[in-house]
Design a protein around this motif. Structure first.
Motif, mmCIF file in Angstrom:
data_model
loop_
_atom_site.group_PDB
_atom_site.id
_atom_site.type_symbol
_atom_site.label_atom_id
_atom_site.label_comp_id
_atom_site.label_asym_id
_atom_site.label_seq_id
_atom_site.Cartn_x
_atom_site.Cartn_y
_atom_site.Cartn_z
ATOM 1 N N ALA A 254 -4.871 36.577 51.330
ATOM 2 C CA ALA A 254 -3.413 36.571 51.506
ATOM 3 C C ALA A 254 -3.103 36.573 53.004
ATOM 4 C CB ALA A 254 -2.815 37.802 50.838
ATOM 5 N N ASP A 255 -1.840 36.411 53.348
ATOM 6 C CA ASP A 255 -1.418 36.375 54.763
ATOM 7 C C ASP A 255 0.032 36.876 54.811
ATOM 8 O OD1 ASP A 255 -1.121 35.831 57.433
ATOM 9 O OD2 ASP A 255 -1.144 33.637 57.218
ATOM 10 N N ILE A 256 0.191 38.151 55.152
ATOM 11 C CA ILE A 256 1.523 38.777 55.102
ATOM 12 C C ILE A 256 1.839 39.404 56.452
ATOM 13 C CG2 ILE A 256 2.989 40.475 53.909
ATOM 14 C CD1 ILE A 256 1.153 40.421 51.544
ATOM 15 N N THR B 78 -7.513 31.132 55.823
ATOM 16 C CA THR B 78 -6.137 31.598 56.061
ATOM 17 C C THR B 78 -5.229 30.404 56.345
ATOM 18 O OG1 THR B 78 -7.001 33.646 56.934
ATOM 19 C CG2 THR B 78 -4.700 33.152 57.432
ATOM 20 N N HIS B 79 -5.704 29.491 57.171
ATOM 21 C CA HIS B 79 -4.976 28.230 57.353
ATOM 22 C C HIS B 79 -5.751 27.227 56.504
ATOM 23 C CE1 HIS B 79 -3.206 29.631 61.466
ATOM 24 N NE2 HIS B 79 -2.796 30.343 60.442
ATOM 25 N N ASP B 80 -5.348 27.070 55.260
ATOM 26 C CA ASP B 80 -6.195 26.356 54.307
ATOM 27 C C ASP B 80 -6.014 24.840 54.428
ATOM 28 O OD1 ASP B 80 -8.213 26.898 52.424
ATOM 29 O OD2 ASP B 80 -6.883 26.446 50.759
ATOM 30 N N ILE C 277 8.345 37.887 59.906
ATOM 31 C CA ILE C 277 8.328 38.274 58.488
ATOM 32 C C ILE C 277 7.653 37.131 57.740
ATOM 33 C CG2 ILE C 277 9.677 38.986 56.474
ATOM 34 C CD1 ILE C 277 11.989 39.690 58.419
ATOM 35 N N GLU C 278 6.515 37.453 57.119
ATOM 36 C CA GLU C 278 5.708 36.397 56.479
ATOM 37 C C GLU C 278 5.446 36.736 55.022
ATOM 38 O OE1 GLU C 278 1.792 35.896 58.221
ATOM 39 O OE2 GLU C 278 1.577 33.922 57.269
ATOM 40 N N ASP C 279 5.761 35.784 54.156
ATOM 41 C CA ASP C 279 5.493 35.931 52.726
ATOM 42 C C ASP C 279 4.642 34.772 52.235
ATOM 43 O OD1 ASP C 279 6.954 38.301 51.601
ATOM 44 O OD2 ASP C 279 8.560 37.395 52.773
ATOM 45 N N SER D 202 4.791 27.572 58.376
ATOM 46 C CA SER D 202 4.285 27.459 57.013
ATOM 47 C C SER D 202 2.919 26.792 56.988
ATOM 48 C CB SER D 202 5.272 26.649 56.163
ATOM 49 O OG SER D 202 4.874 26.678 54.814
ATOM 50 N N HIS D 203 2.018 27.360 56.218
ATOM 51 C CA HIS D 203 0.694 26.743 56.031
ATOM 52 C C HIS D 203 0.148 27.132 54.667
ATOM 53 C CE1 HIS D 203 -1.333 30.635 56.821
ATOM 54 N NE2 HIS D 203 -0.435 30.814 57.767
ATOM 55 N N HIS D 204 -0.824 26.362 54.194
ATOM 56 C CA HIS D 204 -1.498 26.709 52.933
ATOM 57 C C HIS D 204 -2.357 27.943 53.154
ATOM 58 C CE1 HIS D 204 -0.682 22.946 50.736
ATOM 59 N NE2 HIS D 204 -0.843 22.330 51.898
ATOM 60 N N ILE E 170 1.669 28.698 49.755
ATOM 61 C CA ILE E 170 1.925 28.513 51.191
ATOM 62 C C ILE E 170 2.645 29.742 51.760
ATOM 63 C CG2 ILE E 170 2.020 26.005 50.977
ATOM 64 C CD1 ILE E 170 5.074 26.215 51.103
ATOM 65 N N THR E 171 2.685 29.816 53.080
ATOM 66 C CA THR E 171 3.376 30.937 53.722
ATOM 67 C C THR E 171 4.759 30.507 54.200
ATOM 68 O OG1 THR E 171 2.630 30.430 55.965
ATOM 69 C CG2 THR E 171 1.186 31.821 54.622
ATOM 70 N N MET E 172 5.599 31.498 54.479
ATOM 71 C CA MET E 172 6.834 31.271 55.240
ATOM 72 C C MET E 172 6.916 32.413 56.230
ATOM 73 S SD MET E 172 9.482 30.026 56.465
ATOM 74 C CE MET E 172 9.099 28.448 55.754
ATOM 75 N N GLU E 173 6.843 32.089 57.522
ATOM 76 C CA GLU E 173 6.662 33.134 58.528
ATOM 77 C C GLU E 173 7.461 32.910 59.812
ATOM 78 O OE1 GLU E 173 2.631 32.936 60.314
ATOM 79 O OE2 GLU E 173 2.170 31.545 58.692
ATOM 80 N N PRO E 174 8.794 32.910 59.700
ATOM 81 C CA PRO E 174 9.580 32.770 60.928
ATOM 82 C C PRO E 174 9.481 34.031 61.784
ATOM 83 C CG PRO E 174 11.004 33.238 59.064
ATOM 84 C CD PRO E 174 9.625 33.062 58.507
HETATM 85 MN MN MN Z 1 0.332 32.682 58.316
#
Ligand code: MN
Ligand code: GLY
Ligand code: MN
Length: 466
Positions: free
Chosen positions: A302-304, A385-387, A426-428, A378-380, A400-404
């Motif tokens: 995961a990546d949070i 982690t960066h898939d 903030i990353e989900d 955003s990345h897979h 995928i992530t969303m991390e502004p």
């Molecule tokens: Mn990330």
């Protein structure tokens, strides 16, 4: 009263039911041998008939004498085999490879024997399906078989070589790995065109199977719950590594095998350093802490990111910036569904941050947003982690992530002093579904009210060591 006697048949039935349940649970938690087989079959079906694909797991790197750095198998190799051995090779050839009197389209070469240093019985592949098309061969046959298939193949497929070069300080010569490897292959097999297998593998890896999604959800849940424990425990005067220790203790206690990347624990101005992982600073009163972290479970990570005030309460200036980042995160996730281009999601997050920064008078025009949001959002995620992925249109099955974020360096003299030295991200993690999306990191709060409430709860706190 009738005496009840438990027959041995009944007990055996119970035993069978119990073992079936256990193995069903176990199967849900792992990628099955059948799935690895399907992946290899798919690659073979994409190859020209006379071609060969060669993938390597990679080699260990010595840290001191017989002690190695942790070994992580090449993700493409692992994706196709589930094998974690160093120095292993996979050969795929649609026209078949002759080995020990039989012909196979898929051969995995492993060193055999016991490794006295690691305790591993090399050559054991627990996920191998005996009904599958892959044959396991002893690595001692590899040189001979490789030569046999490469001399008659009309194309060789390989994943990308490691980027970069080795620098020899004596000759001051740079050995670019890809260039040197291609030159050496050409010298030996001049007729053999070299093609990349990275693109088809990226197309496959970007769409997660049901089992991969289950593993990513498990990694996301472990990461979320560990972050909650950190937020409950954080206190002014702790060091960044105290929070890292609580987080990674919780990761292990919750069954994670590893971190997917070094935990980033940036307090105060360290939150502005995007991939800060020294984690040695003492956290001062009133500061924010940015934690960008991810547990790895059965190979999937995961990546949070969460950003919280160490004291348990956001200051007014921190609040203003936080609300902008949160809005960007929420609004960009809101538009995620199949068919939407990656770049539209990126643009949405950047536009919301730009709008917020303009309203606070931090930037004069939208395009200056990149001064304070200098990264993609955003990345897979997956085995890496960066898939791997194509990064074109969102499709159902992607995760995928969303991390502004907003990062205002201390030396930004043109920005109001109250905002300087603040870094927020903030990353989900989000699963794209056939009709939209599902956020898989909701177990850890992200609104100001929720975070402040959670931080009032009692956590593990400072674990005292005598
Ligand atoms: Mn990330
Ligand atoms: N943790 C690295 C990233 O968010 O991309
Ligand atoms: Mn991250």
């Amino acid at each position: 009263m009738r005496k009840f006697s438990i027959s041995s048949t009944f007990l055996f039935g119970l035993y069978l039911l119990f073992t079936a349940l256990i193995s069903a649970l176990d199967a849900r938690e792992k990628i099955t041998a059948a799935e690895y087989q399907q992946r290899r079959d798919k690659v073979v079906s994409l190859m020209d008939n006379q071609s060969v694909a060669l993938l390597s797991s990679g080699t260990t790197k010595a840290r001191a004498g017989d002690l190695n750095f942790p070994f992580y198998p090449d993700p493409n190799f692992y994706y196709l085999t589930g094998c974690k051995d160093a120095g292993a090779f996979l050969l795929l050839a649609p026209q078949g490879i002759k080995i020990e009197g039989a012909a196979a389209t898929q051969v995995l070469f492993l060193a055999s024997g016991y490794n006295a240093y690691t305790g591993d019985l090399r050559g054991e592949v627990p996920v191998l399906d005996s009904s599958g098309a892959m044959v396991i061969a002893d690595k001692k046959h590899f040189d001979e078989i490789r030569h046999q298939v490469l001399s008659r193949a009309d194309a060789l497929y390989v994943p990308a070589w490691p980027q970069g070069f080795l620098h020899d300080p004596i000759s001051d010569k740079r050995f670019f790995i890809e260039r040197e490897a291609k030159k050496a292959i050409k010298e030996k097999y001049s007729q053999l065109p070299i093609k990349s297998i990275s693109a088809p593998l990226a197309q496959m890896r970007q769409l997660k199977s049901e089992q991969e999604i289950a593993l990513l959800k498990q990694a996301a849940s472990i990461t979320s719950r560990a972050l909650c424990e950190v937020m409950r425990s954080a206190e002014t005067g702790m060091y960044e590594y105290d929070l890292q220790a609580i987080l990674e203790y919780a990761f292990k206690r919750l069954g994670a095998e590893d971190v997917g990347f070094n935990s980033i624990v940036g307090s105060g101005p360290n939150a502005i350093i995007l991939h800060y992982d020294k984690n040695r600073r003492c956290i001062e009163a009133g500061e924010l802490v940015l934690m960008d972290v991810g547990a790895q479970y059965e190979g999937y990570g995961a990546d949070i990111t969460r950003t919280f005030p160490v004291s348990g309460r956001f200051s007014p200036a921190q609040r203003e910036l936080y609300e902008i980042v949160l809005r960007a995160n929420r609004e960009a996730i809101q538009i995620m569904k199949p068919g939407v281009p990656f770049k539209e999601v990126e643009a949405k997050a950047a536009a919301v941050v730009a709008d917020g920064l303009q309203k606070l008078g931090i930037i004069p025009e939208a395009k200056a947003v990149k001064n304070y949001l200098p990264h993609g959002v955003s990345h897979h995620i997956g085995l890496e982690t960066h898939d791997a992925g194509e990064y074109k249109l969102l499709q159902a099955g992607m995760v995928i992530t969303m991390e502004p974020g907003i990062y205002i360096p201390v030396e930004s003299t043109d920005v109001d002093v109250k905002y300087r030295g603040i870094g927020i991200r903030i990353e989900d993690d989000i699963l794209i579904t056939p009709n939209g999306h599902e956020v898989i990191t909701d177990e850890v709060p992200r609104t100001i009210a929720e975070i402040e409430k959670l931080m009032k709860e009692k956590g593990l706190g400072q674990i005292r060591i005598r």
